[in-house]
Design a protein around this motif. Structure first.
Motif, PDB file in Angstrom:
ATOM      1  N   SER A  67       0.821  -1.217   0.000  1.00  0.00           N
ATOM      2  CA  SER A  67       0.000   0.000   0.000  1.00  0.00           C
ATOM      3  C   SER A  67       0.854   1.266   0.000  1.00  0.00           C
ATOM      4  O   SER A  67       0.544   2.237  -0.693  1.00  0.00           O
ATOM      5  CB  SER A  67      -0.954  -0.001   1.187  1.00  0.00           C
ATOM      6  OG  SER A  67      -0.245   0.024   2.396  1.00  0.00           O
ATOM      7  N   ASN A  68       1.949   1.256   0.762  1.00  0.00           N
ATOM      8  CA  ASN A  68       2.821   2.433   0.786  1.00  0.00           C
ATOM      9  C   ASN A  68       3.573   2.604  -0.530  1.00  0.00           C
ATOM     10  O   ASN A  68       3.805   3.727  -0.972  1.00  0.00           O
ATOM     11  CB  ASN A  68       3.797   2.351   1.953  1.00  0.00           C
ATOM     12  CG  ASN A  68       3.138   2.709   3.262  1.00  0.00           C
ATOM     13  OD1 ASN A  68       2.486   3.738   3.385  1.00  0.00           O
ATOM     14  ND2 ASN A  68       3.280   1.844   4.236  1.00  0.00           N
ATOM     15  N   ILE A  72       3.536   5.910  -2.957  1.00  0.00           N
ATOM     16  CA  ILE A  72       4.759   6.552  -3.460  1.00  0.00           C
ATOM     17  C   ILE A  72       4.716   6.658  -4.980  1.00  0.00           C
ATOM     18  O   ILE A  72       5.048   7.695  -5.555  1.00  0.00           O
ATOM     19  CB  ILE A  72       6.011   5.775  -2.986  1.00  0.00           C
ATOM     20  CG1 ILE A  72       6.203   5.989  -1.485  1.00  0.00           C
ATOM     21  CG2 ILE A  72       7.256   6.202  -3.754  1.00  0.00           C
ATOM     22  CD1 ILE A  72       7.253   5.099  -0.864  1.00  0.00           C
ATOM     23  N   ALA A  73       4.292   5.589  -5.647  1.00  0.00           N
ATOM     24  CA  ALA A  73       4.205   5.606  -7.108  1.00  0.00           C
ATOM     25  C   ALA A  73       3.177   6.628  -7.588  1.00  0.00           C
ATOM     26  O   ALA A  73       3.419   7.350  -8.568  1.00  0.00           O
ATOM     27  CB  ALA A  73       3.846   4.215  -7.627  1.00  0.00           C
ATOM     28  N   ALA A  74       2.051   6.717  -6.896  1.00  0.00           N
ATOM     29  CA  ALA A  74       1.029   7.694  -7.277  1.00  0.00           C
ATOM     30  C   ALA A  74       1.541   9.124  -7.094  1.00  0.00           C
ATOM     31  O   ALA A  74       1.306   9.996  -7.947  1.00  0.00           O
ATOM     32  CB  ALA A  74      -0.239   7.476  -6.456  1.00  0.00           C
ATOM     33  N   ALA A  80       5.377  14.146 -11.618  1.00  0.00           N
ATOM     34  CA  ALA A  80       5.861  14.162 -13.005  1.00  0.00           C
ATOM     35  C   ALA A  80       4.847  14.861 -13.919  1.00  0.00           C
ATOM     36  O   ALA A  80       5.218  15.647 -14.790  1.00  0.00           O
ATOM     37  CB  ALA A  80       6.120  12.745 -13.492  1.00  0.00           C
ATOM     38  N   ARG A  81       3.557  14.582 -13.702  1.00  0.00           N
ATOM     39  CA  ARG A  81       2.512  15.222 -14.516  1.00  0.00           C
ATOM     40  C   ARG A  81       2.508  16.739 -14.294  1.00  0.00           C
ATOM     41  O   ARG A  81       2.491  17.517 -15.246  1.00  0.00           O
ATOM     42  CB  ARG A  81       1.139  14.636 -14.162  1.00  0.00           C
ATOM     43  CG  ARG A  81      -0.016  15.209 -14.992  1.00  0.00           C
ATOM     44  CD  ARG A  81      -1.365  14.708 -14.524  1.00  0.00           C
ATOM     45  NE  ARG A  81      -1.621  14.871 -13.100  1.00  0.00           N
ATOM     46  CZ  ARG A  81      -1.972  16.012 -12.509  1.00  0.00           C
ATOM     47  NH1 ARG A  81      -2.079  17.120 -13.229  1.00  0.00           N
ATOM     48  NH2 ARG A  81      -2.194  16.063 -11.219  1.00  0.00           N
TER      49      ARG A  81
END
Length: 150
Positions: A67-68, A72-74, A80-81
């Motif tokens: 979940s963590n 982090i990826a989100a 980046a967006r």
């Protein structure tokens, strides 16, 4: 053939006699003759419980890690967006500039905004990685004290 039947019948009678005497000895609290045999099994049950506790802790740790890691990826994808949008907006502004002073002003504003964005993103990512480490290790905290107590 009769000898075999006699032996089997004798073995059944002997087995029943042994089981009856064992049951009688277990009912008597003063009899400690069988106690070492049954206490020998206790470490095996402790090892089995410890193994089950380790498995449960590992499953919880992997869930927390998953979940963590997704958080982090989100957050990295969102940064980046936003960074791409900010950069493309600045490039569009720079393409419409007529003077060098205005271009320098737009570039300076972009650099300042990018730096502020980077600093805040670094703080967010540090907090997320700290939460990742804390929540992943949390299920294992009590296991060491349980192992040393046993």
């Amino acid at each position: 053939m009769d000898i075999v039947r006699c032996t089997i019948k004798l073995d059944k009678i002997c087995a029943l006699h042994i089981l009856n005497s064992l049951a009688i000895q277990l009912r008597q609290p003063s009899s400690n003759a069988l106690l070492p045999r049954f206490t020998m099994l206790q470490p095996f049950t402790q090892i089995q419980k410890f193994g089950q506790d380790n498995l449960d802790a590992t499953v919880k740790a992997l869930g927390a890690f998953s979940s963590n890691s997704q958080a982090i990826a989100a957050e990295a994808a969102d940064f980046a967006r936003k960074s791409f949008e900010q950069t493309s907006s600045t490039v569009e502004k720079l393409l419409g500039v007529q003077t060098l002073d205005k271009a320098v002003e737009i570039q300076a504003a972009y650099v300042k905004g990018a730096y502020d964005s980077l600093v805040s993103q670094t703080a967010k990512m540090g907090a997320l990685y700290s939460a990742l480490a804390t929540e992943t290790v949390k299920p294992y905290e009590g296991l060491l004290s349980k192992a040393t107590a046993a």
